[in-house]
Design a protein around this motif. Structure first.
Motif, PDB file in Angstrom:
ATOM      1  N   LYS A 114       0.827  -1.211   0.000  1.00 43.09           N
ATOM      2  CA  LYS A 114       0.000   0.000   0.000  1.00 43.09           C
ATOM      3  C   LYS A 114       0.856   1.254   0.000  1.00 43.09           C
ATOM      4  O   LYS A 114       0.554   2.224  -0.704  1.00 43.09           O
ATOM      5  N   ALA A 115       1.924   1.251   0.787  1.00 47.28           N
ATOM      6  CA  ALA A 115       2.820   2.402   0.825  1.00 47.28           C
ATOM      7  C   ALA A 115       3.489   2.602  -0.534  1.00 47.28           C
ATOM      8  O   ALA A 115       3.645   3.734  -0.997  1.00 47.28           O
ATOM      9  N   ASN A 116       3.881   1.509  -1.174  1.00 51.02           N
ATOM     10  CA  ASN A 116       4.481   1.603  -2.508  1.00 51.02           C
ATOM     11  C   ASN A 116       3.495   2.176  -3.515  1.00 51.02           C
ATOM     12  O   ASN A 116       3.865   2.996  -4.367  1.00 51.02           O
ATOM     13  N   ASP A 117       2.245   1.745  -3.436  1.00 49.58           N
ATOM     14  CA  ASP A 117       1.212   2.274  -4.341  1.00 49.58           C
ATOM     15  C   ASP A 117       1.005   3.769  -4.130  1.00 49.58           C
ATOM     16  O   ASP A 117       0.876   4.528  -5.097  1.00 49.58           O
ATOM     17  N   ARG A 118       0.962   4.183  -2.857  1.00 48.69           N
ATOM     18  CA  ARG A 118       0.794   5.610  -2.579  1.00 48.69           C
ATOM     19  C   ARG A 118       1.963   6.417  -3.122  1.00 48.69           C
ATOM     20  O   ARG A 118       1.775   7.472  -3.720  1.00 48.69           O
ATOM     21  N   GLU A 119       3.170   5.912  -2.942  1.00 52.41           N
ATOM     22  CA  GLU A 119       4.357   6.621  -3.435  1.00 52.41           C
ATOM     23  C   GLU A 119       4.374   6.665  -4.960  1.00 52.41           C
ATOM     24  O   GLU A 119       4.717   7.674  -5.560  1.00 52.41           O
ATOM     25  N   ARG A 120       3.995   5.567  -5.592  1.00 53.04           N
ATOM     26  CA  ARG A 120       3.937   5.527  -7.054  1.00 53.04           C
ATOM     27  C   ARG A 120       2.927   6.541  -7.586  1.00 53.04           C
ATOM     28  O   ARG A 120       3.203   7.285  -8.534  1.00 53.04           O
ATOM     29  N   ASN A 121       1.756   6.596  -6.958  1.00 59.22           N
ATOM     30  CA  ASN A 121       0.732   7.567  -7.371  1.00 59.22           C
ATOM     31  C   ASN A 121       1.200   8.997  -7.146  1.00 59.22           C
ATOM     32  O   ASN A 121       0.966   9.876  -7.980  1.00 59.22           O
ATOM     33  N   ARG A 122       1.880   9.225  -6.029  1.00 53.98           N
ATOM     34  CA  ARG A 122       2.401  10.565  -5.750  1.00 53.98           C
ATOM     35  C   ARG A 122       3.396  10.993  -6.821  1.00 53.98           C
ATOM     36  O   ARG A 122       3.331  12.126  -7.320  1.00 53.98           O
ATOM     37  N   MET A 123       4.278  10.094  -7.209  1.00 48.90           N
ATOM     38  CA  MET A 123       5.269  10.419  -8.238  1.00 48.90           C
ATOM     39  C   MET A 123       4.617  10.620  -9.600  1.00 48.90           C
ATOM     40  O   MET A 123       5.032  11.493 -10.365  1.00 48.90           O
ATOM     41  N   HIS A 124       3.586   9.824  -9.907  1.00 47.52           N
ATOM     42  CA  HIS A 124       2.863  10.026 -11.174  1.00 47.52           C
ATOM     43  C   HIS A 124       2.230  11.404 -11.218  1.00 47.52           C
ATOM     44  O   HIS A 124       2.289  12.096 -12.245  1.00 47.52           O
ATOM     45  N   HIS A 125       1.619  11.812 -10.115  1.00 50.36           N
ATOM     46  CA  HIS A 125       0.993  13.136 -10.066  1.00 50.36           C
ATOM     47  C   HIS A 125       2.038  14.246 -10.168  1.00 50.36           C
ATOM     48  O   HIS A 125       1.821  15.253 -10.853  1.00 50.36           O
ATOM     49  N   LEU A 126       3.160  14.072  -9.492  1.00 48.59           N
ATOM     50  CA  LEU A 126       4.225  15.060  -9.562  1.00 48.59           C
ATOM     51  C   LEU A 126       4.772  15.178 -10.978  1.00 48.59           C
ATOM     52  O   LEU A 126       4.958  16.281 -11.504  1.00 48.59           O
ATOM     53  N   ASN A 127       5.005  14.036 -11.625  1.00 52.33           N
ATOM     54  CA  ASN A 127       5.520  14.059 -12.994  1.00 52.33           C
ATOM     55  C   ASN A 127       4.508  14.668 -13.968  1.00 52.33           C
ATOM     56  O   ASN A 127       4.895  15.391 -14.891  1.00 52.33           O
ATOM     57  N   SER A 128       3.230  14.401 -13.753  1.00 54.57           N
ATOM     58  CA  SER A 128       2.199  15.009 -14.605  1.00 54.57           C
ATOM     59  C   SER A 128       2.178  16.526 -14.445  1.00 54.57           C
ATOM     60  O   SER A 128       2.051  17.263 -15.425  1.00 54.57           O
ATOM     61  N   ALA A 129       2.298  16.985 -13.211  1.00 54.64           N
ATOM     62  CA  ALA A 129       2.308  18.424 -12.958  1.00 54.64           C
ATOM     63  C   ALA A 129       3.543  19.075 -13.593  1.00 54.64           C
ATOM     64  O   ALA A 129       3.445  20.163 -14.181  1.00 54.64           O
ATOM     65  N   LEU A 130       4.689  18.419 -13.519  1.00 52.36           N
ATOM     66  CA  LEU A 130       5.897  18.962 -14.138  1.00 52.36           C
ATOM     67  C   LEU A 130       5.783  18.968 -15.663  1.00 52.36           C
ATOM     68  O   LEU A 130       6.253  19.902 -16.318  1.00 52.36           O
ATOM     69  N   ASP A 131       5.148  17.953 -16.225  1.00 48.09           N
ATOM     70  CA  ASP A 131       4.920  17.936 -17.676  1.00 48.09           C
ATOM     71  C   ASP A 131       4.015  19.089 -18.103  1.00 48.09           C
ATOM     72  O   ASP A 131       4.253  19.737 -19.129  1.00 48.09           O
ATOM     73  N   ALA A 132       2.967  19.348 -17.309  1.00 52.79           N
ATOM     74  CA  ALA A 132       2.076  20.466 -17.614  1.00 52.79           C
ATOM     75  C   ALA A 132       2.827  21.794 -17.513  1.00 52.79           C
ATOM     76  O   ALA A 132       2.625  22.692 -18.341  1.00 52.79           O
ATOM     77  N   LEU A 133       3.711  21.929 -16.550  1.00 52.60           N
ATOM     78  CA  LEU A 133       4.513  23.137 -16.402  1.00 52.60           C
ATOM     79  C   LEU A 133       5.483  23.288 -17.570  1.00 52.60           C
ATOM     80  O   LEU A 133       5.653  24.383 -18.118  1.00 52.60           O
ATOM     81  N   ARG A 134       6.102  22.185 -17.987  1.00 56.11           N
ATOM     82  CA  ARG A 134       7.024  22.232 -19.126  1.00 56.11           C
ATOM     83  C   ARG A 134       6.313  22.670 -20.399  1.00 56.11           C
ATOM     84  O   ARG A 134       6.901  23.338 -21.246  1.00 56.11           O
ATOM     85  N   SER A 135       5.041  22.290 -20.529  1.00 55.29           N
ATOM     86  CA  SER A 135       4.310  22.605 -21.758  1.00 55.29           C
ATOM     87  C   SER A 135       4.042  24.104 -21.911  1.00 55.29           C
ATOM     88  O   SER A 135       3.856  24.584 -23.030  1.00 55.29           O
TER      89      SER A 135
ATOM     90  N   ASP B  59      12.743  23.025 -28.915  1.00 53.96           N
ATOM     91  CA  ASP B  59      11.454  22.539 -28.421  1.00 53.96           C
ATOM     92  C   ASP B  59      11.486  21.062 -28.028  1.00 53.96           C
ATOM     93  O   ASP B  59      10.710  20.635 -27.183  1.00 53.96           O
ATOM     94  N   ASP B  60      12.346  20.268 -28.626  1.00 58.99           N
ATOM     95  CA  ASP B  60      12.335  18.837 -28.339  1.00 58.99           C
ATOM     96  C   ASP B  60      13.155  18.465 -27.098  1.00 58.99           C
ATOM     97  O   ASP B  60      13.108  17.342 -26.637  1.00 58.99           O
ATOM     98  N   ALA B  61      13.911  19.402 -26.526  1.00 53.32           N
ATOM     99  CA  ALA B  61      14.707  19.110 -25.334  1.00 53.32           C
ATOM    100  C   ALA B  61      13.810  19.100 -24.100  1.00 53.32           C
ATOM    101  O   ALA B  61      13.077  20.052 -23.844  1.00 53.32           O
ATOM    102  N   LYS B  62      13.888  18.011 -23.332  1.00 57.70           N
ATOM    103  CA  LYS B  62      13.088  17.909 -22.117  1.00 57.70           C
ATOM    104  C   LYS B  62      13.939  18.358 -20.931  1.00 57.70           C
ATOM    105  O   LYS B  62      15.035  17.853 -20.698  1.00 57.70           O
ATOM    106  N   LEU B  63      13.412  19.315 -20.188  1.00 56.10           N
ATOM    107  CA  LEU B  63      14.113  19.814 -19.007  1.00 56.10           C
ATOM    108  C   LEU B  63      13.976  18.815 -17.856  1.00 56.10           C
ATOM    109  O   LEU B  63      12.952  18.139 -17.726  1.00 56.10           O
ATOM    110  N   THR B  64      15.000  18.747 -17.022  1.00 57.02           N
ATOM    111  CA  THR B  64      14.893  17.908 -15.835  1.00 57.02           C
ATOM    112  C   THR B  64      13.930  18.571 -14.851  1.00 57.02           C
ATOM    113  O   THR B  64      13.500  19.716 -15.040  1.00 57.02           O
TER     114      THR B  64
END
Length: 113
Positions: A58-79, A86-91
């Motif tokens: 359960k803890a692993n699932d929560r952490e995985r979901n947290r990281m997915h949400h964080l990565n999605s938010a960073l992708d939205a910010l990058r956009s 334009d093709d270079a992805k920022l860390t």
């Protein structure tokens, strides 16, 4: 007045050794009593390992979901950030720093206008 102060100090001196001698015994007795008590009924090792495994999953699932949400938010910010090329992805850290600097530059341009 001086005799009362002397009497009080003599009385407190006489009581201090008795208090200090009893205090360690009382705390030791309390600690032993608490150490003997358990937490409800005992469980066997199989049940404990299943419970630990379930909690870890359960803890692993929560952490995985947290990281997915964080990565999605960073992708939205990058956009919305202008990047070259334009093709270079920022860390992640580059994205946050660039966003901070971009917001600061926009704020400064508004102040000057």
């Amino acid at each position: 007045p001086s005799s009362a102060a002397g009497g009080g100090s003599a009385g407190s001196r006489g009581a201090s050794p008795a208090r200090t001698a009893l205090a360690p015994r009382d705390t030791t007795a309390r600690r032993k009593g608490k150490a003997r008590r358990g937490r409800g009924k005992a469980r066997n090792e199989g049940q404990l390992s299943k419970q630990k495994r379930s909690r870890r999953m359960k803890a692993n699932d929560r952490e995985r979901n947290r990281m997915h949400h964080l990565n999605s938010a960073l992708d939205a910010l990058r956009s919305v950030l202008p990047t070259f090329p334009d093709d270079a992805k920022l860390t992640k850290i580059e994205t946050l720093r660039f966003a901070h600097n971009y917001i600061w530059a926009l704020t400064q341009s508004l102040r000057l206008a």
